[in-house]
Design a protein around this motif. Structure first.
Motif, PDB file in Angstrom:
ATOM      1  N   ASP A  70       0.827  -1.209   0.000  1.00  0.00           N
ATOM      2  CA  ASP A  70       0.000   0.000   0.000  1.00  0.00           C
ATOM      3  C   ASP A  70       0.863   1.261   0.000  1.00  0.00           C
ATOM      4  O   ASP A  70       0.576   2.226  -0.716  1.00  0.00           O
ATOM      5  N   ALA A  71       1.934   1.257   0.789  1.00  0.00           N
ATOM      6  CA  ALA A  71       2.829   2.418   0.835  1.00  0.00           C
ATOM      7  C   ALA A  71       3.532   2.623  -0.503  1.00  0.00           C
ATOM      8  O   ALA A  71       3.718   3.757  -0.952  1.00  0.00           O
ATOM      9  N   THR A  72       3.895   1.529  -1.151  1.00  0.00           N
ATOM     10  CA  THR A  72       4.559   1.614  -2.454  1.00  0.00           C
ATOM     11  C   THR A  72       3.615   2.195  -3.494  1.00  0.00           C
ATOM     12  O   THR A  72       3.993   3.080  -4.270  1.00  0.00           O
ATOM     13  N   LEU A  73       2.384   1.720  -3.515  1.00  0.00           N
ATOM     14  CA  LEU A  73       1.409   2.221  -4.487  1.00  0.00           C
ATOM     15  C   LEU A  73       1.066   3.692  -4.258  1.00  0.00           C
ATOM     16  O   LEU A  73       0.758   4.423  -5.209  1.00  0.00           O
ATOM     17  N   ALA A  74       1.124   4.138  -3.012  1.00  0.00           N
ATOM     18  CA  ALA A  74       0.771   5.530  -2.684  1.00  0.00           C
ATOM     19  C   ALA A  74       1.910   6.507  -2.949  1.00  0.00           C
ATOM     20  O   ALA A  74       1.686   7.712  -3.015  1.00  0.00           O
ATOM     21  N   ALA A  75       3.127   6.002  -3.110  1.00  0.00           N
ATOM     22  CA  ALA A  75       4.306   6.873  -3.227  1.00  0.00           C
ATOM     23  C   ALA A  75       4.498   7.397  -4.644  1.00  0.00           C
ATOM     24  O   ALA A  75       4.310   6.672  -5.618  1.00  0.00           O
ATOM     25  N   THR A  76       4.869   8.660  -4.736  1.00  0.00           N
ATOM     26  CA  THR A  76       5.317   9.199  -6.019  1.00  0.00           C
ATOM     27  C   THR A  76       6.816   8.993  -6.170  1.00  0.00           C
ATOM     28  O   THR A  76       7.339   8.961  -7.280  1.00  0.00           O
ATOM     29  N   ASP A  77       7.508   8.886  -5.052  1.00  0.00           N
ATOM     30  CA  ASP A  77       8.962   8.723  -5.019  1.00  0.00           C
ATOM     31  C   ASP A  77       9.287   7.625  -4.020  1.00  0.00           C
ATOM     32  O   ASP A  77       8.833   7.674  -2.872  1.00  0.00           O
ATOM     33  N   ILE A  78      10.054   6.641  -4.461  1.00  0.00           N
ATOM     34  CA  ILE A  78      10.465   5.536  -3.594  1.00  0.00           C
ATOM     35  C   ILE A  78      11.977   5.628  -3.424  1.00  0.00           C
ATOM     36  O   ILE A  78      12.715   5.691  -4.408  1.00  0.00           O
ATOM     37  N   VAL A  79      12.409   5.644  -2.176  1.00  0.00           N
ATOM     38  CA  VAL A  79      13.832   5.747  -1.866  1.00  0.00           C
ATOM     39  C   VAL A  79      14.267   4.445  -1.207  1.00  0.00           C
ATOM     40  O   VAL A  79      13.798   4.109  -0.125  1.00  0.00           O
ATOM     41  N   ILE A  80      15.156   3.727  -1.879  1.00  0.00           N
ATOM     42  CA  ILE A  80      15.744   2.523  -1.293  1.00  0.00           C
ATOM     43  C   ILE A  80      16.997   2.969  -0.555  1.00  0.00           C
ATOM     44  O   ILE A  80      17.987   3.371  -1.182  1.00  0.00           O
ATOM     45  N   ALA A  81      16.943   2.948   0.752  1.00  0.00           N
ATOM     46  CA  ALA A  81      18.091   3.347   1.588  1.00  0.00           C
ATOM     47  C   ALA A  81      18.722   2.065   2.122  1.00  0.00           C
ATOM     48  O   ALA A  81      18.284   1.514   3.124  1.00  0.00           O
ATOM     49  N   SER A  82      19.730   1.599   1.400  1.00  0.00           N
ATOM     50  CA  SER A  82      20.368   0.332   1.737  1.00  0.00           C
ATOM     51  C   SER A  82      21.873   0.515   1.825  1.00  0.00           C
ATOM     52  O   SER A  82      22.478   1.045   0.899  1.00  0.00           O
ATOM     53  N   PRO A  83      22.477   0.046   2.898  1.00  0.00           N
ATOM     54  CA  PRO A  83      23.940   0.042   2.923  1.00  0.00           C
ATOM     55  C   PRO A  83      24.471  -0.842   1.792  1.00  0.00           C
ATOM     56  O   PRO A  83      23.750  -1.708   1.288  1.00  0.00           O
ATOM     57  N   LEU A  84      25.692  -0.607   1.417  1.00  0.00           N
ATOM     58  CA  LEU A  84      26.344  -1.450   0.426  1.00  0.00           C
ATOM     59  C   LEU A  84      26.790  -2.733   1.124  1.00  0.00           C
ATOM     60  O   LEU A  84      27.733  -2.730   1.913  1.00  0.00           O
ATOM     61  N   TYR A  85      26.062  -3.823   0.872  1.00  0.00           N
ATOM     62  CA  TYR A  85      26.401  -5.124   1.442  1.00  0.00           C
ATOM     63  C   TYR A  85      26.888  -6.015   0.309  1.00  0.00           C
ATOM     64  O   TYR A  85      26.130  -6.310  -0.614  1.00  0.00           O
ATOM     65  N   TRP A  86      28.108  -6.445   0.366  1.00  0.00           N
ATOM     66  CA  TRP A  86      28.707  -7.273  -0.672  1.00  0.00           C
ATOM     67  C   TRP A  86      28.429  -6.686  -2.055  1.00  0.00           C
ATOM     68  O   TRP A  86      28.023  -7.384  -2.973  1.00  0.00           O
TER      69      TRP A  86
END
Length: 194
Positions: A70-86
């Motif tokens: 639901d949050a994904t569908l409602a978003a105009t902008d999606i920010v993937i905040a992920s550390p660099l893992y391998w």
């Protein structure tokens, strides 16, 4: 449509360098821009099960999966905040992206049509001085956006290993001030002509 940012936190550590950098960038958003933050460590998704050839997909009706959908569908902008893992996104962030494959096949959801034209961004902290080591992470996000017909705003890179290190990366903090103000182009696969 009013801009609505969904920040998907993919770290296994709360208040890590990636989240700190993402929050610094988010502080620059205008006050009328809505923000929703979902920490995948606190709201874990189940492992993705690929059922595309085995059964019909149904819309999740409860729990973390439904809330994140639901949050994904409602978003105009999606920010993937992920550390660099391998050299790529974290397992939690990858699991979230894997669920997109199921949501694409869920009848009545129009997941691809809904996300088309919206913007995918990335924020990551890495322990290397050489930013090129994050190229696989950048490629994962760019190609995911290209597949979905989304815009790609790029990845805000910061340097940090120990907790709080990124707050000493003055160049990253300077980039954070204008990161979300940029116009994001339509994502393209590397083989596509500009």
């Amino acid at each position: 449509m009013t801009r609505r940012f969904l920040f998907v936190l993919g770290s296994s550590r709360p208040d890590g360098n990636t989240e700190l950098l993402a929050r610094r960038a988010a502080e620059q958003l205008p006050p009328d821009v809505e923000q929703q933050w979902i920490d995948l460590a606190a709201h874990p998704l189940p492992d993705f099960e690929d059922l595309r050839h085995d059964s019909d997909h149904t819309r999740p009706t409860g729990g973390n999966t439904a809330a994140l959908l639901d949050a994904t569908l409602a978003a105009t902008d999606i920010v993937i905040a992920s550390p660099l893992y391998w050299y790529s996104v974290s397992a939690q962030a990858k699991r979230y992206l894997d669920h997109w494959a199921g949501w694409l096949r869920t009848p009545g959801l129009d997941f691809e049509a809904t996300l088309a034209g919206r913007t995918l961004w990335g924020v990551t902290a890495l322990a290397h001085e050489e930013p090129e080591v994050a190229d696989p992470l950048v490629g994962t996000l760019n190609n995911s956006a290209a597949y979905m017909g989304m815009r790609f705003g790029g990845v805000l890179l910061g340097n940090g290993s120990k907790p709080g290190d990124v707050l000493r990366d003055t160049e990253a903090l300077a980039r954070a001030k204008t990161f979300f103000a940029r116009e994001a182009p339509l994502a393209r696969f590397p083989y596509e002509a500009g």
